[in-house]
Scaffold this motif. Sequence first.
Motif, PDB file in Angstrom:
ATOM      1  N   ASN A  19      22.586  -4.453  -4.827  1.00  0.00           N
ATOM      2  CA  ASN A  19      21.444  -5.226  -5.003  1.00  0.00           C
ATOM      3  C   ASN A  19      20.775  -5.749  -3.559  1.00  0.00           C
ATOM      4  N   SER A  20      21.394  -5.333  -2.439  1.00  0.00           N
ATOM      5  CA  SER A  20      20.652  -5.521  -1.128  1.00  0.00           C
ATOM      6  C   SER A  20      20.252  -4.491  -0.529  1.00  0.00           C
ATOM      7  N   GLU A  21      19.539  -4.445   0.264  1.00  0.00           N
ATOM      8  CA  GLU A  21      18.804  -3.020   1.003  1.00  0.00           C
ATOM      9  C   GLU A  21      18.528  -3.300   2.440  1.00  0.00           C
ATOM     10  N   THR A  22      18.812  -2.502   3.089  1.00  0.00           N
ATOM     11  CA  THR A  22      18.501  -2.412   4.554  1.00  0.00           C
ATOM     12  C   THR A  22      17.210  -1.434   4.568  1.00  0.00           C
ATOM     13  N   PHE A  23      16.043  -2.183   5.042  1.00  0.00           N
ATOM     14  CA  PHE A  23      14.847  -1.387   4.930  1.00  0.00           C
ATOM     15  C   PHE A  23      14.651  -0.582   6.386  1.00  0.00           C
ATOM     16  N   SER A  24      14.299   0.731   6.194  1.00  0.00           N
ATOM     17  CA  SER A  24      13.873   1.646   7.320  1.00  0.00           C
ATOM     18  C   SER A  24      12.678   1.150   7.997  1.00  0.00           C
ATOM     19  N   ASP A  25      12.791   1.195   9.274  1.00  0.00           N
ATOM     20  CA  ASP A  25      11.347   1.222   9.851  1.00  0.00           C
ATOM     21  C   ASP A  25      10.314   2.369   9.956  1.00  0.00           C
ATOM     22  N   ASP A  26       9.821   2.579   8.904  1.00  0.00           N
ATOM     23  CA  ASP A  26       8.899   3.733   8.702  1.00  0.00           C
ATOM     24  C   ASP A  26       7.544   3.245   7.943  1.00  0.00           C
ATOM     25  N   ASP A  27       6.735   4.044   7.429  1.00  0.00           N
ATOM     26  CA  ASP A  27       5.449   3.747   6.679  1.00  0.00           C
ATOM     27  C   ASP A  27       5.547   3.589   5.299  1.00  0.00           C
ATOM     28  N   ARG A  28       6.678   3.628   4.754  1.00  0.00           N
ATOM     29  CA  ARG A  28       6.786   3.444   3.211  1.00  0.00           C
ATOM     30  C   ARG A  28       6.628   2.043   2.937  1.00  0.00           C
ATOM     31  N   ILE A  29       5.998   1.539   1.963  1.00  0.00           N
ATOM     32  CA  ILE A  29       5.939  -0.003   1.368  1.00  0.00           C
ATOM     33  C   ILE A  29       6.939  -0.326   1.063  1.00  0.00           C
ATOM     34  N   LYS A  30       7.342  -1.439   1.685  1.00  0.00           N
ATOM     35  CA  LYS A  30       8.720  -2.130   1.423  1.00  0.00           C
ATOM     36  C   LYS A  30       8.552  -3.106   0.386  1.00  0.00           C
ATOM     37  N   ILE A  31       9.186  -3.164  -0.570  1.00  0.00           N
ATOM     38  CA  ILE A  31       9.019  -3.893  -1.971  1.00  0.00           C
ATOM     39  C   ILE A  31      10.379  -4.651  -2.361  1.00  0.00           C
ATOM     40  N   SER A  32      10.188  -6.146  -2.535  1.00  0.00           N
ATOM     41  CA  SER A  32      11.297  -6.797  -2.995  1.00  0.00           C
ATOM     42  C   SER A  32      10.959  -7.150  -4.651  1.00  0.00           C
ATOM     43  N   THR A  33      12.033  -7.059  -5.437  1.00  0.00           N
ATOM     44  CA  THR A  33      11.788  -7.525  -6.651  1.00  0.00           C
ATOM     45  C   THR A  33      12.845  -8.465  -7.084  1.00  0.00           C
ATOM     46  N   SER A  34      12.634  -9.308  -8.110  1.00  0.00           N
ATOM     47  CA  SER A  34      13.805 -10.098  -8.595  1.00  0.00           C
ATOM     48  C   SER A  34      14.624  -9.584  -9.551  1.00  0.00           C
ATOM     49  N   ILE A  35      14.286  -8.724 -10.245  1.00  0.00           N
ATOM     50  CA  ILE A  35      14.987  -7.830 -11.499  1.00  0.00           C
ATOM     51  C   ILE A  35      15.161  -6.398 -11.131  1.00  0.00           C
ATOM     52  N   ALA A  36      16.170  -5.713 -11.362  1.00  0.00           N
ATOM     53  CA  ALA A  36      16.626  -4.488 -11.092  1.00  0.00           C
ATOM     54  C   ALA A  36      15.745  -3.629 -12.016  1.00  0.00           C
ATOM     55  N   SER A  37      15.267  -3.832 -13.211  1.00  0.00           N
ATOM     56  CA  SER A  37      14.558  -3.101 -14.038  1.00  0.00           C
ATOM     57  C   SER A  37      13.016  -2.995 -13.501  1.00  0.00           C
ATOM     58  N   ILE A  38      12.778  -4.046 -12.758  1.00  0.00           N
ATOM     59  CA  ILE A  38      11.471  -3.916 -12.247  1.00  0.00           C
ATOM     60  C   ILE A  38      11.459  -2.847 -11.073  1.00  0.00           C
ATOM     61  N   GLN A  39      12.661  -3.249 -10.110  1.00  0.00           N
ATOM     62  CA  GLN A  39      12.905  -2.077  -9.124  1.00  0.00           C
ATOM     63  C   GLN A  39      12.732  -0.795  -9.590  1.00  0.00           C
ATOM     64  N   TRP A  40      13.257  -0.628 -10.819  1.00  0.00           N
ATOM     65  CA  TRP A  40      13.414   0.846 -11.321  1.00  0.00           C
ATOM     66  C   TRP A  40      12.055   1.426 -11.786  1.00  0.00           C
ATOM     67  N   VAL A  41      11.079   0.518 -12.242  1.00  0.00           N
ATOM     68  CA  VAL A  41       9.624   1.056 -12.489  1.00  0.00           C
ATOM     69  C   VAL A  41       9.012   1.308 -11.285  1.00  0.00           C
ATOM     70  N   VAL A  42       9.277   0.503 -10.234  1.00  0.00           N
ATOM     71  CA  VAL A  42       8.429   0.610  -8.849  1.00  0.00           C
ATOM     72  C   VAL A  42       9.110   2.092  -8.149  1.00  0.00           C
ATOM     73  N   ASP A  43      10.165   2.348  -8.345  1.00  0.00           N
ATOM     74  CA  ASP A  43      10.708   3.647  -7.838  1.00  0.00           C
ATOM     75  C   ASP A  43      10.175   4.755  -8.656  1.00  0.00           C
ATOM     76  N   GLN A  44      10.027   4.740 -10.025  1.00  0.00           N
ATOM     77  CA  GLN A  44       9.561   5.759 -10.663  1.00  0.00           C
ATOM     78  C   GLN A  44       8.078   6.051 -10.291  1.00  0.00           C
TER      79      GLN A  44
END
Length: 300
Positions: free
Chosen positions: A23-48
């Motif tokens: 549940n920790s992520e190292t964000f790459s320095d690119d143009d993708r939107i960098k998003i943090s969430t509180s709950i993994a199921s919310i991360q799931w829907v953002v990824d989808q």
Amino acid sequence: MRRYLPFFLVLALVLSACGPPSNSETFSDDDRIKISTSIASIQWVVDQIGGEHVQTQSLTTSGDDPHTYEPSPAQMTAIAVSDLYLSVGVEFEAVWLPKFMSANDSLKIIDITEGVERIPGVEHEHGEHDHDEVHSDGGFDPHVWLSPANMKQIARNVTAILENADSRNAPVFQSNLENIIGRIDEIDEQVTQLLSESERREFLIIHPSLGYLAEAYGLVMIPVEVDGQEPSPTQLAEILAASQTYGIHTLFTQPGTSPLNVQTFATQAGINEIIEIDPLTYDWEANMLFIAESLKGALN
């Protein structure tokens, strides 16, 4: 004799393998939107919905306690470079959101539950005629993602947020939204079918995490603890009486709950089956089906 069903244990292991490795992520320095969430199921829907156009991390995942969680240094490093933080209203956020803003003054914190009808938390009220009422403890149940209708609204909110952040890829986000809405509807139909022939509505659970699911499918959740507090002797007597009244022989628990406390209560209540569910897993689809299958067995 109390037992843990091998099927459920195996499926729980499968579910734990469905999500991100941590549940920790190292964000790459690119143009993708960098998003943090509180709950993994919310991360799931953002990824989808965001797909290859987003980078995500969830601060909590399986086994964490959102009531008292503290982000790791690696997570705070990711927060410091995040574009968005999607809040769901879990307890630790009250303390940590101001700290996130201090670490990243350009961070946009967005309530992902806009448009979701929240239900009140619960108190210990276990009289025979009390279960058709909602008993508030003055706050709201934060587990909004454990309802298909809510998850569809959250998905729509995510899509609007991503379109605002990256309008060039709006058609992609809309297409992905249509796909995920269809998948959520399929899960809803399957859960409805699984629970449609239940012999009773009442189920017993240590932590009251399934309030929205119960509301969605006409079930009655009887929690042992509220706000992480064990019941008083009087409340315990009411819970045990309700368990006998409704012929309940299954107890639901979740990671992080003391096994000793669970076993002690199971002995007192005459429980012969203990099933562990995890409201914080990443793969929302698999988790909803696992919970529904578990409830189907407990209610029959």
